[in-house]
Scaffold this motif. Structure first.
Motif, PDB file in Angstrom:
ATOM      1  N   LEU A  37       0.741  -1.241  -0.115  1.00  0.00           N
ATOM      2  CA  LEU A  37       0.099   0.024   0.013  1.00  0.00           C
ATOM      3  C   LEU A  37       0.811   1.219   0.173  1.00  0.00           C
ATOM      4  N   GLN A  38       2.000   1.426   0.827  1.00  0.00           N
ATOM      5  CA  GLN A  38       2.714   2.250   0.819  1.00  0.00           C
ATOM      6  C   GLN A  38       3.545   2.432  -0.632  1.00  0.00           C
ATOM      7  N   GLU A  39       4.071   1.496  -1.237  1.00  0.00           N
ATOM      8  CA  GLU A  39       4.439   1.527  -2.760  1.00  0.00           C
ATOM      9  C   GLU A  39       3.287   2.317  -3.412  1.00  0.00           C
ATOM     10  N   ASP A  74       2.987   8.148   5.033  1.00  0.00           N
ATOM     11  CA  ASP A  74       3.943   8.254   6.444  1.00  0.00           C
ATOM     12  C   ASP A  74       3.114   7.717   7.485  1.00  0.00           C
ATOM     13  N   ALA A  75       1.934   7.767   7.790  1.00  0.00           N
ATOM     14  CA  ALA A  75       1.307   7.398   8.921  1.00  0.00           C
ATOM     15  C   ALA A  75       1.238   5.756   8.757  1.00  0.00           C
ATOM     16  N   LEU A  76       1.031   5.076   7.473  1.00  0.00           N
ATOM     17  CA  LEU A  76       1.220   3.562   7.528  1.00  0.00           C
ATOM     18  C   LEU A  76       2.636   3.330   8.026  1.00  0.00           C
ATOM     19  N   SER A  77       3.650   4.122   7.447  1.00  0.00           N
ATOM     20  CA  SER A  77       4.966   3.660   8.155  1.00  0.00           C
ATOM     21  C   SER A  77       5.103   3.555   9.516  1.00  0.00           C
ATOM     22  N   VAL A  78       4.574   4.545  10.161  1.00  0.00           N
ATOM     23  CA  VAL A  78       4.597   4.455  11.785  1.00  0.00           C
ATOM     24  C   VAL A  78       3.685   3.355  12.112  1.00  0.00           C
ATOM     25  N   LEU A  79       2.562   3.002  11.657  1.00  0.00           N
ATOM     26  CA  LEU A  79       1.855   1.801  11.921  1.00  0.00           C
ATOM     27  C   LEU A  79       2.629   0.656  11.710  1.00  0.00           C
TER      28      LEU A  79
END
Length: 108
Positions: free
Chosen positions: A57-59, A78-83
């Motif tokens: 999803l981030q990609e 960025d929020a998904l990275s933190v999660l």
């Protein structure tokens, strides 16, 4: 919102886009879930499938952001990275095989 719902909603944003307000709301939800990770009594993603899906999803969000320059998409990415980091850290702390791996590093 539960994690599967968040991931479906993010997938929809990847496919069709989303308003800044919608992306910000999803980013806040991802942050809320990241804050709650520590309360899980067991591993959240023992097989790594969830983290793989988050990475995909981030990609996809990164590609969409590159095309659109949408700040809301970047915030959601960025929020998904933190999660993802919160989930990985939580699961690593519960894994007895990874216990002590970081101890003593840099202190030769």
């Amino acid at each position: 919102m539960k994690l599967p719902e968040l991931m479906r909603a993010v997938g929809d944003v990847v496919q069709t886009g989303g308003t800044a307000v919608h992306c910000e709301a999803l980013a806040r939800e991802a942050g809320r879930l990241a804050d709650m990770v520590g309360w899980a009594s067991g591993p959240i993603d023992p097989q790594g499938q969830l983290l793989d899906r988050l990475a995909t999803l981030q990609e996809d969000l990164g590609e969409r952001n590159a095309r659109t320059g949408d700040a809301g998409i970047a915030m959601l990415h960025d929020a998904l990275s933190v999660l993802g980091r919160a989930i990985a850290r939580h699961d690593e702390q519960l894994d007895p095989e990874s216990a002590g791996e970081d101890e003593g590093e840099g202190f030769a």
